[in-house]
Design an enzyme around this catalytic site. Sequence first.
Site, PDB file in Angstrom:
ATOM      1  N   HIS A 189      -0.899 -54.471 -15.834  1.00 36.21           N
ATOM      2  CA  HIS A 189       0.400 -54.429 -16.806  1.00 36.21           C
ATOM      3  C   HIS A 189       0.615 -53.256 -17.280  1.00 36.21           C
ATOM      4  O   HIS A 189       1.343 -53.000 -18.530  1.00 36.21           O
ATOM      5  CB  HIS A 189       0.202 -55.445 -17.869  1.00 36.21           C
ATOM      6  CG  HIS A 189      -0.471 -56.931 -17.685  1.00 36.21           C
ATOM      7  ND1 HIS A 189       0.187 -57.912 -16.983  1.00 36.21           N
ATOM      8  CD2 HIS A 189      -1.775 -57.355 -17.353  1.00 36.21           C
ATOM      9  CE1 HIS A 189      -0.422 -59.099 -16.763  1.00 36.21           C
ATOM     10  NE2 HIS A 189      -1.963 -58.574 -17.023  1.00 36.21           N
ATOM     11  N   SER A 313      13.901 -28.330  -6.991  1.00 32.72           N
ATOM     12  CA  SER A 313      15.210 -28.638  -7.702  1.00 32.72           C
ATOM     13  C   SER A 313      16.220 -27.440  -7.825  1.00 32.72           C
ATOM     14  O   SER A 313      15.660 -26.222  -7.744  1.00 32.72           O
ATOM     15  CB  SER A 313      14.894 -28.867  -9.327  1.00 32.72           C
ATOM     16  OG  SER A 313      16.130 -29.020 -10.083  1.00 32.72           O
TER      17      SER A 313
END
Length: 483
Positions: A189, A313
């Site tokens: 979870h 980038s």
Amino acid sequence: MCIRDRYQRRVRGTISKMELSPLTAISPVDGRYQRATSSLRPYFSEFGLIKHRVEVELRWLEWLGAHPQVGEVGSLSGSSSEWISKVMSEFSVQDAEQLKQIEKKTNHDVKAVEYWIKDKIAVDAPALVAVTEFVHFGCTSEDINNLSYGLMLLRARDEVLLPQMKSLVDSIAELGLKLADCPMMCRTHGQTASPSTMGKELAVLASRLHRQLQQLSQVEILGKFNGAVGNYNAALSAYPDIDWQSTNQGFVESLGLAFNPCTTQIEPHDYVAEVFDAIARFNTVLLDFDRDMWGYISLNYFKLMRVEGEVGSSTMPHKVNPIDFENSEGNLGIANALLNHLSAKLPISRWQRDLTDSTVFRNLGVGLAHSVISYSATARGLSKVEANRGVMEAELDRNWELLAEPIQTVMRRYGVSGAYEQLKDLTRGERMTPEKIRGFIATQGDNLPPQAIEYLMALEPKGYVGAAEQIARQVCAEILGRE
């Protein structure tokens, strides 16, 4: 003429002069990613389809020549058999272009193959001129097509897909073996959970992929060869005493395909759905792996090795991104969308046959191409990662609450009432330190025997991995054939 019109005229002129190349291809399969997919071209290009059709037609002529009851053909001479083998092995793009010129007249691709072979015989094989009418004898186009597509899929699966898939699974299993003893904190979870080892978690995915790989390798590739509606009508009209089902079964099986004895005009393509469903399941598991690796990199469990000259980038100079796993994930999505469509569409055909499968079959290799792009990308990503053992151990050392599970389990073994609830009150939503955990253990002296206290006091999160290392080594070794 206004500026816009002049510009559009120039653009149209440029476009009309464009020749097909990786830069001008519409699909990235044949453009940007053509190096990753070139191994599929011999099978799923238009050239590959034509070449396989020529092979089936010529093999059928040979088969008829060897049949004792088809006396009009008779046993082919050694030179004729050699010619047939040479035509198949040396079939070229130029041959395919000649055949496409014939198709412009016939507007029928399979009939064009028949005519091309007959023309070829007339020029190059005088010993076969007398039997040219036995080219495509007793056949419908779909007899030739389904065997051609079957051979294309069989060969691509065995010679390209399975080796690439196996190589990828082996790479994951190798990494699993290498990291079998590397402790890590699990997340269920998205929250902290009992530790495992990175190797065992990789073994889980390697095992799942290996299972799908085995299932794919076992799918039978089927073929039919029974005429226009599946009843040998034409063949029986010419040779009523021949057992055509047995004869044609032998022919289909001689090509390496399994025989489907009961069909309409088309082989119903159920096996294609089975193949594509197996590949799609493999792809789904691989997508799960890509996302897990992306997450582990984000957690710094793995560090990405820098590649000289690469840019992460256009504006952030520091970036080193998990682009290969992202590329793989994206292509797997496209691949499965196509594979799932084909596996849902191809088994459906109106009555004895409609033509909707024809145009769909032309895309047989597209989903597979996106799949192999993904396999290459994931393999490239794996080659750039290095486990960050120190980060994983440090994270475990910050989360001593993970030991709540073994403590309450040992307490329950010795009958301590409310063991789970005591640990829940102590640890739920709280960050534990070694001192807090060991302090609680010390309070259990009246409830637990000395050896249990000693075991729990010595326990650390990084050592609480159960049988993870053993499982990782066993599973990965089995996959790699090192049992």
